[in-house]
Design a protein around this motif. Structure first.
Motif, PDB file in Angstrom:
ATOM      1  N   PRO A 130       0.804  -1.235   0.000  1.00  0.00           N
ATOM      2  CA  PRO A 130       0.000   0.000   0.000  1.00  0.00           C
ATOM      3  C   PRO A 130       0.831   1.276   0.000  1.00  0.00           C
ATOM      4  CG  PRO A 130      -0.949  -1.590   1.515  1.00  0.00           C
ATOM      5  CD  PRO A 130       0.357  -2.176   1.066  1.00  0.00           C
ATOM      6  N   HIS A 131       2.026   1.217   0.539  1.00  0.00           N
ATOM      7  CA  HIS A 131       2.871   2.407   0.543  1.00  0.00           C
ATOM      8  C   HIS A 131       3.371   2.741  -0.863  1.00  0.00           C
ATOM      9  CE1 HIS A 131       2.931   1.990   4.924  1.00  0.00           C
ATOM     10  NE2 HIS A 131       3.505   3.192   4.979  1.00  0.00           N
ATOM     11  N   PHE A 132       3.349   1.755  -1.748  1.00  0.00           N
ATOM     12  CA  PHE A 132       3.762   1.994  -3.132  1.00  0.00           C
ATOM     13  C   PHE A 132       2.571   2.220  -4.066  1.00  0.00           C
ATOM     14  CE2 PHE A 132       7.164  -0.949  -1.508  1.00  0.00           C
ATOM     15  CZ  PHE A 132       8.125   0.050  -1.350  1.00  0.00           C
ATOM     16  N   GLU A 133       1.393   1.789  -3.650  1.00  0.00           N
ATOM     17  CA  GLU A 133       0.234   1.834  -4.538  1.00  0.00           C
ATOM     18  C   GLU A 133      -0.774   2.924  -4.171  1.00  0.00           C
ATOM     19  OE1 GLU A 133      -1.311  -2.073  -4.148  1.00  0.00           O
ATOM     20  OE2 GLU A 133       0.347  -3.053  -5.227  1.00  0.00           O
ATOM     21  N   HIS A 140       5.089   8.971   2.531  1.00  0.00           N
ATOM     22  CA  HIS A 140       5.696   8.407   3.740  1.00  0.00           C
ATOM     23  C   HIS A 140       7.151   8.021   3.478  1.00  0.00           C
ATOM     24  CE1 HIS A 140       1.771   7.255   6.021  1.00  0.00           C
ATOM     25  NE2 HIS A 140       1.720   8.475   5.484  1.00  0.00           N
ATOM     26  N   THR A 141       7.964   8.167   4.505  1.00  0.00           N
ATOM     27  CA  THR A 141       9.396   7.852   4.382  1.00  0.00           C
ATOM     28  C   THR A 141       9.660   6.462   4.934  1.00  0.00           C
ATOM     29  OG1 THR A 141       9.959  10.185   4.646  1.00  0.00           O
ATOM     30  CG2 THR A 141      11.730   8.582   4.980  1.00  0.00           C
ATOM     31  N   LEU A 142      10.274   5.614   4.104  1.00  0.00           N
ATOM     32  CA  LEU A 142      10.581   4.242   4.494  1.00  0.00           C
ATOM     33  C   LEU A 142      12.078   4.094   4.714  1.00  0.00           C
ATOM     34  CD1 LEU A 142       8.316   2.358   1.919  1.00  0.00           C
ATOM     35  CD2 LEU A 142       7.804   2.798   4.327  1.00  0.00           C
ATOM     36  N   VAL A 143      12.446   3.403   5.782  1.00  0.00           N
ATOM     37  CA  VAL A 143      13.843   3.114   6.074  1.00  0.00           C
ATOM     38  C   VAL A 143      13.982   1.621   6.350  1.00  0.00           C
ATOM     39  CG1 VAL A 143      14.331   5.421   6.985  1.00  0.00           C
ATOM     40  CG2 VAL A 143      13.545   3.614   8.524  1.00  0.00           C
ATOM     41  N   GLN A 144      15.224   1.151   6.406  1.00  0.00           N
ATOM     42  CA  GLN A 144      15.484  -0.255   6.661  1.00  0.00           C
ATOM     43  C   GLN A 144      14.987  -0.633   8.057  1.00  0.00           C
ATOM     44  OE1 GLN A 144      16.766  -2.183   4.260  1.00  0.00           O
ATOM     45  NE2 GLN A 144      16.498  -4.029   5.502  1.00  0.00           N
TER      46      GLN A 144
END
Length: 371
Positions: A130-133, A140-144
């Motif tokens: 959902p964060h990509f679609e 939103h910021t995604l980290v490892q």
């Protein structure tokens, strides 16, 4: 692989005397290699009878062999130690990174691959979609995903510690800024990291220049010491050549001149040793601090960066080393004048005694003594 490397240099680069990894390896004429201190201590016990032998093959030597450093062994041991230390550091770092479980999974939890700084939750590959679609999650910021992220969340307000408080020198969340840190000077962690990173990079550049200056200074110091030793040896040889024809009372003055040279040499070499020690100490400190800066610059986590940066702000002050003000040969005139003074004393003594002699017989005797 690291264990194999460690076992390799323990098995193949082990001193037969102390049974540890070679330190300052030296090779004797029979081909066996020992630690410099170990073989020196073994042979120290036989200095009186003069019989030196290899502790392994028992080959005897008529005179004490010169201990030459085994450069190849020393370089290989150093490289293997560096490899072992790097692997140990990687293991320590990897042990800190613990795989998190997905916060959205029910039942069996899948490993999390990303952590959302806005959702403050970990997601597996499936629940991350959902964060990509969805447009609602696009910003939103995604980290490892790692256990470290849990330390970046405020325990009181469950918000990201994305604000830096200048008054308290710590990372806080937005609610902390409105509550306990009200009226404090604040800025974003990201902007503060960018500013402080530039400061660290400037410090690193400056310290690297100091390292280069000190290395160049050590080379100049070595050349100056070599030149000074050559000069003192030449001065001593000239003085001995001149004073071999003098009487016993002139030899006493020669001893004073020689002692003057030795005293001057000891004083100047002592100065050189002090200067060399100070430069080496500063080089060690600069390299250690530079390594710490490089490790901090490699940190990807802004909050961890700021925490460690606050610990590094108390940098020691170093003076700029533009040149080495060590010119021992400037005092060569003093030593030369001392030698010339002995010659003048010799000539004056000869002429004075000859003129004072009342008989030709005494003049011949004085001439025989002085010429």
């Amino acid at each position: 692989m690291a264990e194999a490397a460690k076992s390799f240099y323990v098995d193949h680069f082990c001193c037969p005397v102390c049974l540890e990894v070679l330190k300052d390896p030296v090779t004797i004429p029979c081909g066996h290699t020992y630690c410099m201190d170990c073989i020196s201590n073994v042979w120290a016990d036989v200095d009186q009878n003069g019989v030196y032998s290899c502790p392994q093959c028992r080959e005897a030597f008529s005179s004490k062999p010169a201990l030459n450093k085994n450069i190849i062994f020393a370089e290989m041991i150093e490289k293997l130690k560096i490899t072992s230390d790097q692997t140990t550091h990687e293991k320590q770092y990897s042990s800190e990174v613990v795989n998190l479980e997905c916060d959205s999974c029910t039942g069996t939890k899948n490993p999390a691959v990303k952590f959302c700084l806005q959702c403050l939750a970990s997601f597996c590959e499936l629940h991350l979609q959902p964060h990509f679609e969805s447009p609602a999650f696009m910003k939103h910021t995604l980290v490892q995903a790692s256990s470290q992220m849990q330390k970046n969340i405020c325990q009181h307000h469950v918000r990201l510690l994305d604000i830096y408080c200048h008054d308290d020198h710590q990372c806080i969340c937005y609610m902390c800024m409105l509550d306990s840190h009200k009226d404090h000077k604040t800025s974003s962690v990201e902007s503060e990291r960018i500013k402080n990173q530039k400061t660290l990079e400037g410090t690193k550049t400056q310290w690297q220049q100091m390292i280069d200056q000190r290395e160049e200074g050590l080379q100049e110091l070595s050349r100056a010491v070599t030149s000074f030793k050559s000069f003192t040896q030449a001065a001593e040889d000239d003085t001995e050549r001149i004073l071999t024809e003098l009487m016993s009372f002139i030899k006493e003055r020669f001893s004073k001149v020689k002692e003057l040279i030795k005293t001057h040499e000891r004083r100047e070499l002592s100065r050189a040793d002090e200067l060399r020690f100070r430069i080496n100490q500063e080089l060690t400190d600069l390299r250690t601090n530079t390594a710490g800066i490089e490790e901090l610059l490699a940190t990807t986590d802004d909050i961890v960066f700021m925490r460690k940066y606050n610990l590094l702000q108390a940098f020691p002050a170093y003076k700029d080393l533009s040149s080495i003000t060590y010119h021992p040969c400037e005092s060569s005139g003093t030593i030369s004048l001392s030698a010339q003074g002995v010659c003048i004393l010799y000539l004056f003594s000869y002429e004075h005694l000859c003129c004072a002699a009342s008989r030709a017989e005494d003049q011949r005797r004085f001439s025989a003594l002085f010429l």
